[in-house]
Design a protein around this motif. Structure first.
Motif, PDB file in Angstrom:
ATOM      1  N   VAL A 173      27.941  24.970 -24.258  1.00  0.00           N
ATOM      2  CA  VAL A 173      26.862  24.395 -25.069  1.00  0.00           C
ATOM      3  C   VAL A 173      25.746  25.419 -25.272  1.00  0.00           C
ATOM      4  O   VAL A 173      25.175  25.528 -26.363  1.00  0.00           O
ATOM      5  N   ALA A 174      25.439  26.187 -24.231  1.00  0.00           N
ATOM      6  CA  ALA A 174      24.426  27.233 -24.370  1.00  0.00           C
ATOM      7  C   ALA A 174      24.836  28.247 -25.432  1.00  0.00           C
ATOM      8  O   ALA A 174      24.006  28.696 -26.233  1.00  0.00           O
ATOM      9  N   ALA A 175      26.109  28.609 -25.452  1.00  0.00           N
ATOM     10  CA  ALA A 175      26.596  29.550 -26.471  1.00  0.00           C
ATOM     11  C   ALA A 175      26.471  28.964 -27.874  1.00  0.00           C
ATOM     12  O   ALA A 175      26.103  29.665 -28.822  1.00  0.00           O
ATOM     13  N   ILE A 176      26.783  27.679 -28.012  1.00  0.00           N
ATOM     14  CA  ILE A 176      26.654  27.016 -29.315  1.00  0.00           C
ATOM     15  C   ILE A 176      25.202  27.020 -29.767  1.00  0.00           C
ATOM     16  O   ILE A 176      24.876  27.374 -30.913  1.00  0.00           O
ATOM     17  N   ALA A 177      24.307  26.616 -28.862  1.00  0.00           N
ATOM     18  CA  ALA A 177      22.886  26.552 -29.208  1.00  0.00           C
ATOM     19  C   ALA A 177      22.337  27.929 -29.560  1.00  0.00           C
ATOM     20  O   ALA A 177      21.549  28.074 -30.507  1.00  0.00           O
ATOM     21  N   ALA A 178      22.768  28.948 -28.824  1.00  0.00           N
ATOM     22  CA  ALA A 178      22.309  30.313 -29.105  1.00  0.00           C
ATOM     23  C   ALA A 178      22.769  30.772 -30.480  1.00  0.00           C
ATOM     24  O   ALA A 178      22.016  31.417 -31.217  1.00  0.00           O
ATOM     25  N   ALA A 179      24.018  30.445 -30.840  1.00  0.00           N
ATOM     26  CA  ALA A 179      24.537  30.839 -32.156  1.00  0.00           C
ATOM     27  C   ALA A 179      23.762  30.157 -33.273  1.00  0.00           C
ATOM     28  O   ALA A 179      23.400  30.785 -34.276  1.00  0.00           O
ATOM     29  N   LEU A 180      23.480  28.860 -33.103  1.00  0.00           N
ATOM     30  CA  LEU A 180      22.722  28.140 -34.119  1.00  0.00           C
ATOM     31  C   LEU A 180      21.289  28.670 -34.210  1.00  0.00           C
ATOM     32  O   LEU A 180      20.733  28.815 -35.296  1.00  0.00           O
ATOM     33  N   SER A 181      20.701  28.976 -33.055  1.00  0.00           N
ATOM     34  CA  SER A 181      19.335  29.490 -33.044  1.00  0.00           C
ATOM     35  C   SER A 181      19.249  30.844 -33.739  1.00  0.00           C
ATOM     36  O   SER A 181      18.230  31.171 -34.371  1.00  0.00           O
ATOM     37  N   ALA A 182      20.319  31.630 -33.646  1.00  0.00           N
ATOM     38  CA  ALA A 182      20.355  32.938 -34.295  1.00  0.00           C
ATOM     39  C   ALA A 182      20.580  32.837 -35.802  1.00  0.00           C
ATOM     40  O   ALA A 182      20.540  33.850 -36.515  1.00  0.00           O
ATOM     41  N   GLY A 183      20.833  31.631 -36.285  1.00  0.00           N
ATOM     42  CA  GLY A 183      21.027  31.427 -37.711  1.00  0.00           C
ATOM     43  C   GLY A 183      22.460  31.551 -38.184  1.00  0.00           C
ATOM     44  O   GLY A 183      22.710  31.615 -39.399  1.00  0.00           O
ATOM     45  N   ASP A 184      23.406  31.582 -37.252  1.00  0.00           N
ATOM     46  CA  ASP A 184      24.814  31.704 -37.650  1.00  0.00           C
ATOM     47  C   ASP A 184      25.261  30.486 -38.443  1.00  0.00           C
ATOM     48  O   ASP A 184      24.966  29.337 -38.069  1.00  0.00           O
ATOM     49  N   ASP A 185      25.964  30.703 -39.542  1.00  0.00           N
ATOM     50  CA  ASP A 185      26.541  29.623 -40.352  1.00  0.00           C
ATOM     51  C   ASP A 185      27.888  29.259 -39.744  1.00  0.00           C
ATOM     52  O   ASP A 185      28.866  29.992 -39.869  1.00  0.00           O
ATOM     53  N   LEU A 186      27.942  28.115 -39.090  1.00  0.00           N
ATOM     54  CA  LEU A 186      29.178  27.656 -38.451  1.00  0.00           C
ATOM     55  C   LEU A 186      29.866  26.555 -39.246  1.00  0.00           C
ATOM     56  O   LEU A 186      30.912  26.058 -38.818  1.00  0.00           O
ATOM     57  N   PHE A 187      29.329  26.200 -40.393  1.00  0.00           N
ATOM     58  CA  PHE A 187      29.776  24.987 -41.062  1.00  0.00           C
ATOM     59  C   PHE A 187      30.472  25.204 -42.396  1.00  0.00           C
ATOM     60  O   PHE A 187      31.261  24.371 -42.828  1.00  0.00           O
ATOM     61  N   SER A 188      30.207  26.292 -43.092  1.00  0.00           N
ATOM     62  CA  SER A 188      30.734  26.479 -44.445  1.00  0.00           C
ATOM     63  C   SER A 188      32.203  26.877 -44.435  1.00  0.00           C
ATOM     64  O   SER A 188      32.740  27.367 -43.438  1.00  0.00           O
ATOM     65  N   ASP A 189      32.838  26.674 -45.567  1.00  0.00           N
ATOM     66  CA  ASP A 189      34.229  27.113 -45.747  1.00  0.00           C
ATOM     67  C   ASP A 189      34.215  28.473 -46.442  1.00  0.00           C
ATOM     68  O   ASP A 189      34.657  28.630 -47.583  1.00  0.00           O
ATOM     69  N   THR A 190      33.664  29.474 -45.740  1.00  0.00           N
ATOM     70  CA  THR A 190      33.593  30.840 -46.267  1.00  0.00           C
ATOM     71  C   THR A 190      34.156  31.794 -45.224  1.00  0.00           C
ATOM     72  O   THR A 190      34.267  31.459 -44.035  1.00  0.00           O
ATOM     73  N   ALA A 191      34.474  33.001 -45.650  1.00  0.00           N
ATOM     74  CA  ALA A 191      34.993  33.999 -44.718  1.00  0.00           C
ATOM     75  C   ALA A 191      33.944  34.343 -43.664  1.00  0.00           C
ATOM     76  O   ALA A 191      34.267  34.527 -42.481  1.00  0.00           O
ATOM     77  N   ALA A 192      32.667  34.412 -44.064  1.00  0.00           N
ATOM     78  CA  ALA A 192      31.610  34.734 -43.109  1.00  0.00           C
ATOM     79  C   ALA A 192      31.463  33.629 -42.064  1.00  0.00           C
ATOM     80  O   ALA A 192      31.278  33.908 -40.870  1.00  0.00           O
ATOM     81  N   ALA A 193      31.526  32.378 -42.499  1.00  0.00           N
ATOM     82  CA  ALA A 193      31.412  31.267 -41.552  1.00  0.00           C
ATOM     83  C   ALA A 193      32.611  31.231 -40.611  1.00  0.00           C
ATOM     84  O   ALA A 193      32.471  30.943 -39.416  1.00  0.00           O
ATOM     85  N   HIS A 194      33.791  31.550 -41.134  1.00  0.00           N
ATOM     86  CA  HIS A 194      34.977  31.607 -40.274  1.00  0.00           C
ATOM     87  C   HIS A 194      34.822  32.686 -39.207  1.00  0.00           C
ATOM     88  O   HIS A 194      35.148  32.470 -38.033  1.00  0.00           O
ATOM     89  N   ARG A 195      34.278  33.833 -39.598  1.00  0.00           N
ATOM     90  CA  ARG A 195      34.041  34.898 -38.621  1.00  0.00           C
ATOM     91  C   ARG A 195      33.016  34.453 -37.579  1.00  0.00           C
ATOM     92  O   ARG A 195      33.148  34.777 -36.387  1.00  0.00           O
TER      93      ARG A 195
END
Length: 319
Positions: free
Chosen positions: A251-273
């Motif tokens: 959960v800490a890793a998830i929160a850190a990724a979201l806080s960093a602004g990572d797009d985890l939701f879109s259907d794009t190559a960048a979001a997949h990465r």
């Protein structure tokens, strides 16, 4: 800043034994006691990793005094809502011989309506100023699925919300639009009635969640988006230790990724990465937590472990 909320905290007591014999008497080193609860473990990991975090929870009674003292000594920024009922106890017995851990969790005492209202009001005040809110752990009478759903719905429009709970609370959080849910395999099956983790994850997505991260124990974890291909991550070897904080590290890793602004939701190559990188880090942090004697800590080995993580896209394309 990340806000963690622990509705049902505990004073965690841990004993380590060379070999646990049911029915036997064991001489053990002095127990280690610390302020615990899943959200507190998340906050400890983030704080130690240099990520700005505030931990919100409750404390009451003599155990609550012990809880306050230990949390202050840990240096984790926090706000505590006072309760008339005592903070519960949680005991872990770590068997060094088998590598297994037995955990005994007290059920938290009920919160009054006034206490629950203060907890919600504080969560809204802090959460609206946070980039991410992570709500973790069991619920309790006075702060149950309905209260959780109302809080998630109020926060989801202004910040990213991650929820790690079980049973009806998990389903309520999904319906309220939680951005990420983090069940383990057993919790997911119990809540959805579906034994297959991928099917269970899709059931939560259909209810309204945005992304599901399923802990699979020694088999690693799975990241399942609403749009795009799911990802599996695992270590090629089994680590023995104390697994009680492994999910919290994820959960800490998830929160850190979201806080960093990572797009985890879109259907794009960048979001997949980004989802691949999240799967790698969450798996490594979970494994690193297992190697530590207390929940809420990461072994320095987490960077090396990240290099060992095997990633696979569910469509069969190895990454």
């Amino acid at each position: 800043m990340i806000l963690t909320l622990t509705p049902n905290p505990a004073v965690d007591i841990t004993w380590h034994v060379d070999h646990l014999t049911p029915g036997g008497t064991h001489r053990v080193p002095p127990a280690v006691a610390r302020a615990g609860g899943k959200g507190l473990n998340v906050a400890r990991v983030l704080h130690a990793s240099g990520v700005p975090v505030i931990a919100l929870t409750t404390a009451g009674g003599a155990t609550g005094d012990q809880f306050r003292t230990e949390l202050a000594a840990a240096g984790v920024p926090c706000e505590l809502v006072a309760t008339a009922s005592a903070t519960r106890l949680s005991a872990a017995i770590v068997d060094a011989g088998s590598g297994e851990t037995v955990v005994l969790n007290e059920v938290g005492a009920a919160m009054t309506a006034e206490e629950a209202a203060e907890l919600v009001a504080t969560a809204l005040r802090l959460g609206r100023a946070a980039g991410v809110v992570a709500i973790s752990g069991s619920l309790r009478d006075g702060f149950g699925p309905d209260e959780l759903a109302s809080l998630v719905a109020s926060l989801a429009g202004v910040t990213r919300v991650v929820v790690d709970t079980s049973g009806p609370g998990m389903l309520a959080a999904a319906r309220a639009g939680a951005h990420v849910l983090k069940p383990n395999r057993e919790e997911l099956a119990a809540a959805t009635g579906l034994a297959d983790p991928l099917a269970g994850a899709h059931a939560l997505l259909e209810l309204g969640a945005g992304l599901i991260v399923v802990s699979l124990g020694t088999e690693g974890l799975m990241v399942v988006p609403r749009d795009g291909a799911p990802v599996r991550a695992r270590l090629p070897r089994v680590l023995h230790g104390n697994p009680t904080g492994a999910g919290d590290a994820a959960v800490a890793a998830i929160a850190a990724a979201l806080s960093a602004g990572d797009d985890l939701f879109s259907d794009t190559a960048a979001a997949h990465r980004a989802r691949l990188e999240l799967a790698r880090r969450a798996t490594a942090w979970s494994a690193a937590a297992v190697l530590m004697p207390q929940a809420g800590e990461l072994s320095p080995e987490h960077t090396r472990l990240a290099g060992e993580v095997e990633l696979t896209t569910i469509d069969g394309d190895p990454r």
